[in-house]
Design a protein around this motif. Sequence first.
Motif, PDB file in Angstrom:
ATOM      1  N   GLU A 195       0.874  -1.265  -0.143  1.00 47.24           N
ATOM      2  CA  GLU A 195      -0.017   0.167  -0.020  1.00 47.24           C
ATOM      3  C   GLU A 195       0.938   1.247  -0.103  1.00 47.24           C
ATOM      4  O   GLU A 195       0.646   2.236  -0.941  1.00 47.24           O
ATOM      5  CB  GLU A 195      -0.819  -0.094   1.335  1.00 47.24           C
ATOM      6  CG  GLU A 195      -1.804   1.390   1.544  1.00 47.24           C
ATOM      7  CD  GLU A 195      -2.734   1.226   2.573  1.00 47.24           C
ATOM      8  OE1 GLU A 195      -3.166   2.164   3.042  1.00 47.24           O
ATOM      9  OE2 GLU A 195      -2.643   0.233   3.369  1.00 47.24           O
TER      10      GLU A 195
ATOM     11  N   GLN B 252       2.534   1.436  -3.306  1.00 49.70           N
ATOM     12  CA  GLN B 252       1.254   2.104  -4.143  1.00 49.70           C
ATOM     13  C   GLN B 252       1.361   3.697  -4.446  1.00 49.70           C
ATOM     14  O   GLN B 252       1.359   4.238  -5.030  1.00 49.70           O
ATOM     15  CB  GLN B 252       0.385   1.204  -3.916  1.00 49.70           C
ATOM     16  CG  GLN B 252      -1.041   1.725  -4.876  1.00 49.70           C
ATOM     17  CD  GLN B 252      -2.226   1.001  -4.734  1.00 49.70           C
ATOM     18  OE1 GLN B 252      -2.179  -0.300  -4.739  1.00 49.70           O
ATOM     19  NE2 GLN B 252      -3.166   1.523  -3.918  1.00 49.70           N
TER      20      GLN B 252
ATOM     21  N   CYS C  12       1.953   6.449  -7.083  1.00 40.85           N
ATOM     22  CA  CYS C  12       1.132   7.337  -7.744  1.00 40.85           C
ATOM     23  C   CYS C  12       1.664   8.902  -7.577  1.00 40.85           C
ATOM     24  O   CYS C  12       1.510   9.687  -8.249  1.00 40.85           O
ATOM     25  CB  CYS C  12      -0.227   7.267  -6.956  1.00 40.85           C
ATOM     26  SG  CYS C  12      -1.203   5.799  -7.037  1.00 40.85           S
TER      27      CYS C  12
ATOM     28  N   TRP D 124      -4.596  -3.953  -6.249  1.00 40.44           N
ATOM     29  CA  TRP D 124      -4.869  -2.815  -5.936  1.00 40.44           C
ATOM     30  C   TRP D 124      -5.412  -2.656  -4.558  1.00 40.44           C
ATOM     31  O   TRP D 124      -6.381  -3.160  -4.385  1.00 40.44           O
ATOM     32  CB  TRP D 124      -5.974  -2.034  -6.924  1.00 40.44           C
ATOM     33  CG  TRP D 124      -6.024  -0.418  -6.809  1.00 40.44           C
ATOM     34  CD1 TRP D 124      -7.139  -0.083  -5.876  1.00 40.44           C
ATOM     35  CD2 TRP D 124      -5.193   0.331  -7.097  1.00 40.44           C
ATOM     36  NE1 TRP D 124      -6.959   1.284  -6.083  1.00 40.44           N
ATOM     37  CE2 TRP D 124      -5.852   1.681  -6.361  1.00 40.44           C
ATOM     38  CE3 TRP D 124      -3.919   0.623  -7.816  1.00 40.44           C
ATOM     39  CZ2 TRP D 124      -5.296   3.007  -6.839  1.00 40.44           C
ATOM     40  CZ3 TRP D 124      -3.394   1.783  -7.849  1.00 40.44           C
ATOM     41  CH2 TRP D 124      -4.030   3.016  -7.285  1.00 40.44           C
TER      42      TRP D 124
END
Length: 463
Positions: free
Chosen positions: A85, A88, A92, A224
């Motif tokens: 997480e 991720q 981003c 995701w």
Amino acid sequence: MAVVHLWKNILKLALPSIATFSSMTLTGMITLILVGRLGPSAIAIVGVSNVLMYNTWALFAGLNESVNYLVSQNYGEQTMREGNERTQIALCISACLSVGVFLASFFTPYAVLVAMGVSHPLAALGAPYLQARFIAFSFTLLTNVFYAYMRGVGDTKTPMYISLATNVLLVVLTYGLTYGHFGLPDLGLVGAGWSMVVTEFLGFAASVAVYYGRYHAQFHTRTWLAMARSQVRLILVETVKLSVMELSMSLGMLVFTACITRLGTDAIAANEIALNILSLGFMPANGFGMAATVAVGQEIGRGQPQAAKTVGLHTLLLGLMFMALFSICLWLFALPATHIYTSDARVALLAVSLIHIASFIQLFDGGGIVLSGGLRGVGDTTFLFRMSLILNWLLFIPMTIVVTRVLDWGQAGAWLALCTLLVGIAVANLWRYLSIRWELMVTKSQGVRERDTHQPTASNTSV
């Protein structure tokens, strides 16, 4: 036998990282030599661009450094879903920054070069090259996050393999595209820039393949995940602190270089030679610093704070042994090394005097870097952030300006200021590392969960 096993594990982490950093430095030296055949203008453009890109890297370095230590803690804690997480989130953020850098590459290179003091004709010549460097960096931003994740789970070999392959290709493409060899077009300096674009893209593509391919079976990296606000806040805060730390160092060196530039051509040449040779010494220090971050972070994640302290100290010991060997080599072979760069006796002797000064502080420099890595592994980034601001902006930068501009101590004074900075960093980091209440250390994950549930228990902010 326990110590031997511990040292083997540390070296497994450190040596591939040393190889990675060394290949990058060596590749930079080789490509500069290749481009140097185009003439002084090309060398000047590459030199200014390198300074710009180094400071741009420092501006965003905190993103991958935060992922590196946070994922290492998650790996030790066996909470890799949270590590994914966080990665991720970082990807981003990095993707948004990459788009910004990519768009800026079409509008800013010429203006940036002029702002750096480059003449308008030289800026016009160098703008396409700097544009290519910015485009290449837009891929580097993402690749660095993937590398940080790989190292966080203890895999320092994969980044090494990717870096070695892309660096070899970079040398080949630079030679081919700059001078039109191997059936490639003759693009001159722009060709050297686009060589970096190609190799950085390939490094990014290889990292994507590893992260979403080979790693998925073990870490489920294709899933995701909903991004919790607390985790986004954590990544942003840690990124800002570590980026400011790196940027303070890079700006300090920029002021240091600017002060020496005023001392004349011989001083500039000797300083550049000495710093170029000394940059080789940063490679083992950075490698062991990376190993300290990962090893300490993983032990903190396993709930073994005393083991974390021990592995950090052993990493420091191994790093100092490497740095001691390098210092001896610096002292013995300083003059032959300088003759590789120049045949001017005055410049060579001046550079040798600087290298001899630096050989005495290599242990402090290396020790400070390794201890900084250990403190990142603990998660004590606030201390690193504060000390970087204090030592650079309240000590190093004012001292450099005073000794060169007011006291007129020349280059020796500037290097005295640099030595003072390096010793100060090492002493401060050692004091902090030894004074931490290790028995209270927990991971950032536990700290976030405790804040979210309003449980006032010990966390790694209480150091």
